[in-house]
Scaffold this active site. Structure first.
Site, mmCIF file in Angstrom:
data_model
loop_
_atom_site.group_PDB
_atom_site.id
_atom_site.type_symbol
_atom_site.label_atom_id
_atom_site.label_comp_id
_atom_site.label_asym_id
_atom_site.label_seq_id
_atom_site.Cartn_x
_atom_site.Cartn_y
_atom_site.Cartn_z
ATOM 1 N N ALA A 127 0.803 -1.220 0.000
ATOM 2 C CA ALA A 127 0.000 0.000 0.000
ATOM 3 C C ALA A 127 0.837 1.272 0.000
ATOM 4 C CB ALA A 127 -0.925 0.002 1.217
ATOM 5 N N ASN A 193 2.277 -3.958 8.077
ATOM 6 C CA ASN A 193 3.163 -4.514 7.065
ATOM 7 C C ASN A 193 3.914 -3.415 6.326
ATOM 8 O OD1 ASN A 193 2.902 -7.477 7.103
ATOM 9 N ND2 ASN A 193 0.766 -7.103 6.613
ATOM 10 N N HIS A 223 -0.816 6.405 4.703
ATOM 11 C CA HIS A 223 0.570 6.046 4.957
ATOM 12 C C HIS A 223 1.443 7.245 4.604
ATOM 13 C CE1 HIS A 223 -0.788 1.953 5.431
ATOM 14 N NE2 HIS A 223 -1.343 1.995 4.236
#
Length: 270
Positions: A127, A193, A223
């Site tokens: 991502a 992750n 993120h």
């Protein structure tokens, strides 16, 4: 391509949907490795896809089918239980649950298995973006990386965040974790992750700083990270939509896996 997939949760289900669409990479059949006792039900559930899907319940059965590539999307436990055997059999494996590699002993086992079988462990960007640049900069010398993972409170349900705040009534952004990427990946295996991916590409698991934040104003999974090096400095912020049925996973993660499959088959790989 004969594709093997370990796990049949949200990521695997969405991946099969994408592979069934017109213009998808030329995967001709899929073998799913599922939990014991789930093969028959899984075979029935996948009958509507546009490509043949078989379900097996052991690593040995998956390997016996001789897939050209395997994608792991079964969580840290799935990596531990199945990926070493697949690598020893000489089958390249895309490890989606990258946080599992925060365990040094497991990482050593995976590398030894890959070397023994002549296979490769492929870590997708997932991502987050800019992994190519970060990996390049790490070759120039020390890099400093700080990552912030921001998700709606419901995405942190079932994690240690519940011990810090009432996620159902939280009305402001709350930093509930500060630590290293190794700590984040081990304590939040379904949510961090990305932290492990950045760490393995850059400063390492113990030098990469991480903040995890629950924010009721967040529309999706955000993120954000900053990189400082002697060659270049940059910052990146990605606002991802959550995957349907699993707020913990960004839907772009599945597209990242699709890209790995496409690049394996393409004449020109980007």
């Amino acid at each position: 391509m004969h594709l093997g997939v370990i796990g049949y949760g949200n990521i695997a289900q969405t991946l099969l949907e994408l592979l069934s669409r017109p213009g998808a990479p030329a995967v001709t059949r899929v073998t799913l490795l599922v939990r014991p006792g789930k093969a028959e039900a899984t075979a029935e559930a996948t009958g509507g896809f546009a490509l043949p899907v078989a379900a097996v319940e052991t690593s040995e059965a998956l390997i016996a089918g001789a897939p050209d590539l395997v994608v792991e999307c079964a969580g840290h436990a799935g990596v531990t239980a199945h990926v070493p055997a697949v690598l020893r059999a000489g089958i390249d494996t895309v490890v989606v649950s990258i946080g599992a590699m925060s365990d040094d002993a497991l990482t050593a086992e995976l590398k030894a298995a890959a070397k023994s079988g002549g296979a490769r462990i492929v870590l997708p960007a997932g991502a987050v973006g800019g992994i190519d640049l970060l990996s390049s900069l790490s070759a120039s010398g020390p890099v400093e990386v700080t990552y912030r993972g921001i998700k709606p409170p419901k995405a942190w349900a079932g994690t240690p965040a519940e011990a810090v705040a009432d996620l159902d009534t939280l009305d402001h952004a709350l930093v509930f974790f500060e630590g290293t990427a190794r700590e984040a990946a081990s304590q939040f295996p379904k949510n961090a992750n990305v932290a492990a991916t950045l760490a393995l590409a850059g400063a390492g698991l113990d030098a990469t700083r991480v903040e995890l934040i629950a924010d009721p104003a967040a529309a999706g999974n955000i993120h954000a990270y900053e990189v400082r090096s002697s060659v270049a400095n940059y910052s990146m912020k990605i606002e991802n939509l959550p995957s349907k049925g699993n707020a913990k996973t960004s839907v772009s993660t599945i597209y990242s896996v699709l890209r790995e499959i496409r690049n394996r088959l393409a004449v020109v790989a980007i």
